[in-house]
Enzyme design. Structure first.
Site, PDB file in Angstrom:
ATOM      1  N   SER A 282      43.451  36.419  33.285  1.00 46.02           N
ATOM      2  CA  SER A 282      42.170  36.037  32.530  1.00 46.02           C
ATOM      3  C   SER A 282      41.304  37.463  32.230  1.00 46.02           C
ATOM      4  CB  SER A 282      41.231  35.106  33.172  1.00 46.02           C
ATOM      5  OG  SER A 282      40.329  34.704  32.787  1.00 46.02           O
TER       6      SER A 282
ATOM      7  N   HIS B  94      37.115  41.817  43.002  1.00 44.70           N
ATOM      8  CA  HIS B  94      36.437  42.328  44.416  1.00 44.70           C
ATOM      9  C   HIS B  94      34.922  42.754  43.655  1.00 44.70           C
ATOM     10  CE1 HIS B  94      39.888  43.017  46.883  1.00 44.70           C
ATOM     11  NE2 HIS B  94      40.739  42.591  45.714  1.00 44.70           N
TER      12      HIS B  94
ATOM     13  N   ASP C 280      42.066  45.120  38.738  1.00 44.77           N
ATOM     14  CA  ASP C 280      43.177  45.903  38.083  1.00 44.77           C
ATOM     15  C   ASP C 280      43.155  45.305  36.650  1.00 44.77           C
ATOM     16  OD1 ASP C 280      43.779  47.155  40.553  1.00 44.77           O
ATOM     17  OD2 ASP C 280      45.825  46.516  40.548  1.00 44.77           O
TER      18      ASP C 280
END
Length: 266
Positions: free
Chosen positions: A226, A142, A86
């Site tokens: 990050s 992911h 995201d």
């Protein structure tokens, strides 16, 4: 006021001792008292969380929270590449013949990022994508595609801000910050998933076991916010027409497709 304090803590800390103190506080029971205000200030979507807000015993637990499985759907197209996080897509472009990419008007060396002249060769004239995670984002990473892990390594020590100001005014942050690099061989060619730390060391934790990845499968998480940089070998990636910058994106959403490249077997 609190938002400025949280931003200073999470995005702008780069000293060894200040980072150690912050990590200890975030993992301490005392930090549970700031969980509600953090969630409110950063407008966390509590309906997506696997747990209720009062079930997070520390700020760190909230920060590395997991989500309900049904709230992120992974594109099922066989050749699709999906967002691993995201985030906000801050930049997309081409890697030139001298291994450089231009992000926010600044040049970054892929060779310096990899720490290897040998590894960089296959990515010359390939594609890069920079995805920035703010404190409000879900911070687990992911896999963007199916493939086999070729190698995984970490480089760097200190980490400086990787937000817009950090990218614009920092000193080669994407190439010099503490970073963990995972190179994956897909059916079309190689992808490098560069997880860039925003604070001092140990801000990236691996969760995946084994050498094979499935698209959408969790790989790691950031303990503190990050950036992820995706690098694609020359000729294997076609950007989806819906992608522009800046663009909000979620895990599993299509960012492009893999096309026949120079390698392929895995």
């Amino acid at each position: 006021m609190l938002k400025h304090v949280y931003r200073l803590m999470i995005e702008l800390t780069n000293g060894r001792w200040s980072s150690v103190i912050l990590r200890r506080f975030a993992r301490s029971r005392v930090s549970r008292f700031v969980v509600p205000s953090f969630a409110k200030i950063y407008k966390l979507n509590q309906n997506e969380m696997e747990k209720n807000l009062n079930e997070y015993p520390t700020l760190h637990d909230l920060f590395i929270r997991t989500l309900k499985k049904e709230v992120r759907l992974v594109d099922k197209n066989e050749n699709s590449v999906v967002s691993p996080v995201d985030a906000v897509i801050e930049d997309v472009g081409s890697i030139n013949e001298t291994s450089e990419m231009l992000v926010k008007g600044k040049s970054y060396s892929i060779q310096e990022m990899f720490g290897s002249e040998h590894t960089v060769t296959k990515y010359l004239n390939g594609t890069y994508m920079v995805l920035y995670l703010s404190p409000s984002h879900y911070h687990r990473i992911h896999s963007p595609a199916d493939g086999a892990i070729v190698k995984q390594w970490a480089l760097g020590s200190k980490s400086y801000p990787v937000n817009k100001m950090g990218l614009k005014y920092g000193v080669r942050t994407l190439a010099k910050n503490y970073r963990m690099i995972t190179e994956v061989n897909t059916a079309s060619g190689h992808i490098a998933i560069v997880k860039v730390g925003a604070m001092f060391v140990n801000s990236i934790e691996k969760t995946h076991q084994g050498m094979h990845l499935r698209k959408g499968e969790e790989m790691a998480y950031f303990s503190f916010g990050s950036t992820v940089v995706l690098l694609f070998e020359k000729g294997i990636f076609k950007l989806d027409s819906s992608i522009h910058t800046p663009k909000d994106i979620r895990i599993g959403e299509k960012i492009g497709v893999l096309v026949k490249g120079n390698s392929g077997a895995y």
